[in-house]
Design a protein around this motif. Sequence first.
Motif, short mmCIF file in Angstrom:
data_model
loop_
_atom_site.label_atom_id
_atom_site.label_comp_id
_atom_site.label_asym_id
_atom_site.label_seq_id
_atom_site.Cartn_x
_atom_site.Cartn_y
_atom_site.Cartn_z
N ARG A 26 -6.94 -9.65 2.57
CA ARG A 26 -6.43 -8.26 2.99
C ARG A 26 -6.75 -7.02 2.10
O ARG A 26 -6.50 -7.34 0.79
CB ARG A 26 -5.06 -8.30 3.33
CG ARG A 26 -4.19 -6.92 3.75
CD ARG A 26 -2.79 -7.22 3.74
NE ARG A 26 -2.01 -7.39 2.34
CZ ARG A 26 -1.04 -7.72 1.87
NH1 ARG A 26 -0.31 -8.23 2.87
NH2 ARG A 26 -0.80 -7.78 0.67
N TRP A 69 -7.77 -0.37 6.92
CA TRP A 69 -7.15 -1.45 6.63
C TRP A 69 -8.04 -2.41 7.24
O TRP A 69 -8.53 -2.64 8.25
CB TRP A 69 -5.80 -1.42 7.29
CG TRP A 69 -4.76 -0.55 6.77
CD1 TRP A 69 -5.04 0.51 6.01
CD2 TRP A 69 -3.33 -0.73 6.80
NE1 TRP A 69 -3.80 1.19 5.53
CE2 TRP A 69 -3.03 0.37 5.92
CE3 TRP A 69 -2.47 -1.55 7.23
CZ2 TRP A 69 -1.50 0.47 5.86
CZ3 TRP A 69 -1.35 -1.37 7.20
CH2 TRP A 69 -0.57 -0.44 6.65
N CYS A 112 0.70 -1.15 0.02
CA CYS A 112 -0.09 -0.07 -0.06
C CYS A 112 0.91 1.35 0.10
O CYS A 112 0.23 2.37 0.03
CB CYS A 112 -1.00 -0.06 1.07
SG CYS A 112 0.03 0.28 2.70
N TYR A 172 -5.95 -2.78 1.89
CA TYR A 172 -5.67 -1.35 2.82
C TYR A 172 -6.82 -0.31 2.54
O TYR A 172 -6.63 0.91 3.03
CB TYR A 172 -4.73 -0.96 2.00
CG TYR A 172 -3.34 -1.86 2.13
CD1 TYR A 172 -2.61 -2.16 3.62
CD2 TYR A 172 -2.69 -2.39 1.00
CE1 TYR A 172 -1.90 -2.92 3.72
CE2 TYR A 172 -1.84 -3.23 1.30
CZ TYR A 172 -1.34 -3.68 2.56
OH TYR A 172 -0.23 -4.65 2.70
N ALA A 203 -2.85 2.75 9.73
CA ALA A 203 -3.51 1.58 9.36
C ALA A 203 -4.75 1.40 10.29
O ALA A 203 -5.96 0.81 9.84
CB ALA A 203 -2.50 0.55 9.75
N LEU A 237 -0.09 -8.40 8.95
CA LEU A 237 -0.72 -8.33 7.56
C LEU A 237 -0.54 -9.44 6.60
O LEU A 237 0.35 -9.04 5.52
CB LEU A 237 -0.71 -6.91 7.09
CG LEU A 237 -1.47 -5.85 7.99
CD1 LEU A 237 -1.20 -4.59 7.21
CD2 LEU A 237 -2.89 -6.04 7.76
#
Length: 603
Positions: free
Chosen positions: A193, A222, A133, A195, A151, A178
């Motif tokens: 996952r 996130w 990210c 962001y 985050a 992460l």
Amino acid sequence: MEEKQLEHFSHEEHPLILCELQKENDDGSIDQKPAVCYGCQEQISDSIAYCCFPCDFFLHKRCAELPPQIRHPMHSQHDLVLLRNPTYFSGGCVCNACGQYPWKFFTYHCSSCDFDLDVSCAILDQREIKLDCHDHPLVQLNRPATFYCHACHKVDEDWSYLCPTCQFWIHRKCASRLTPTVKHKDHDHSLLRAYFLPSEYLYLSFTQYCPVCRKKVHLSDWLYYCGPCRYFVHVTCVVISQEDAGEQVQNAVKLPSSNAVQGLIARFLLKEDEISNSNDSGKSNIEEEIFMDSHGKHPLVLSEKVQNLDEIKSTTSDDQEEAKALLVCDVCIEPICSSDDLHYYACVECGYFVHLTCSNLPPELHVPKHPQHPFSLRYTRNAVGLFRCGACRRATNAACYYCEPCELSICIKCASASMMTSSVKHAGHKKHLLTPFQSSNPCTACGDTYRGGFGFTCEDCHFYVCYDCALLPPTTTQRWDKHPLHLIYPPYFEHLEEFYCMLCKKEINPNHWMYHCRECDYSLHPLCVPQLGLFRCVKFGRSLSVNNHSHPLTHVAEAKYKSFCESCDNKRLDWGPAFECDFCRFYLCLKCAIERELTDDEE
């Protein structure tokens, strides 16, 4: 893949074998075997890992190949030695970097100084990282600092990674957890996952809330998510919920239940062994005839479940299911024709029925959530008699407990729920037990906020459910569908389409509870199910005599189409509750019925 074995100090029983944990399916999708690394206690998302399947023991390849000792910047005076687990008497240690306690797995330790680091802190401190990210590498700061984390959006003091170029700053714990995918114990599918909230979910009709902390998921958060299920979890909340442990309490009340109200009333009236004994002994310990203040006209006679429903006064319908609905307790407004009710009291002449438990309600009650005043038992004396319960906010003509100084009325079912001293185990929140509460938090099940409302909560998860939703039955039926409707809870796995209520045609919030027919694949808001709707706490069918009309009126749930109130400027009553004359299509709205009701003396 060539088999590679490793004799590792952490697992001396058997050699560890380097194995593949990912399998490609015929459709191109990837199955990942769920496994947690013993050394760092993180989910293994790598394609390969060191494994001992007979012992269910796994290590990341990187954790299995950690150096046996290191010299760390946080403790540069001595070497740190890698241990399988801390050697303290308690079996755990406090990580001197992140403060985690108790840490019981791979630890870098200095025996001279009793200095300890978990492996994530020890190894991450020695390298810079690159995140998808962000355009630049992030470097580890050598000491904790107070800052705003990009985050998790929290401001606190912690170890961190910083981008020297553009001041991008995140917690080390946010960066270290992460992995591209994670298997969350509260969801059936692997979570991806992200962001920020993916663009295809930006225009959902309803605001998305994290199922763990119950806070809003913002566009820039996130998160981990499952797209098909519209399930979004903050990255830090996935860590929290993975560390949670379920609770088991033997005496917990289990909900939902088809007979929840009577079960709750019985819990505070009688001990459980007394309840079972009274049922087992038939009529031996039960009075054959009683008088109640709520029904002064005639005595109430002990009766067994009615087998021939035509014996019930005013039952003219050929539909036996509809006839059963007439047999409703006049005190708690719950059905009597259930498998759990062996006997009940009845005045068949007046169509007045009472559960055995409801006939024993105490005249005064001290509600724990309202300790300043006692509540006195009150019965509805008139045919209309509607009031709004101060706990569930439902309009009802049930009996109530009333606090005179506060002018607060609580219906019987809410009063019994508020008297609970044990916890609740609800299928809508399987992780933890729920405890009674009174607050103005929005209900997780329906989204409504009742100021000072009564309900159950899991404060650790910010989960709140009002009494009204907590006491919903697990299944119900519809007259046009032979299949049962099941109460279901989010997340709704792999339901790609939006949910629309079959009756009101409005979209259903996928964060809320709903009733669903699995066979026909349609859904309903709980309030849209007729027998569970706004007037589910009202007993209809009561007779009312009013002035200036020669026939008695009957309380009905739905007035006929194009019907009007005869007393207040011809107010339309279509499909709404009203008082109806069967002989001459004469209607009164509830307000006018109250004003024109005749008392016993006037009759």
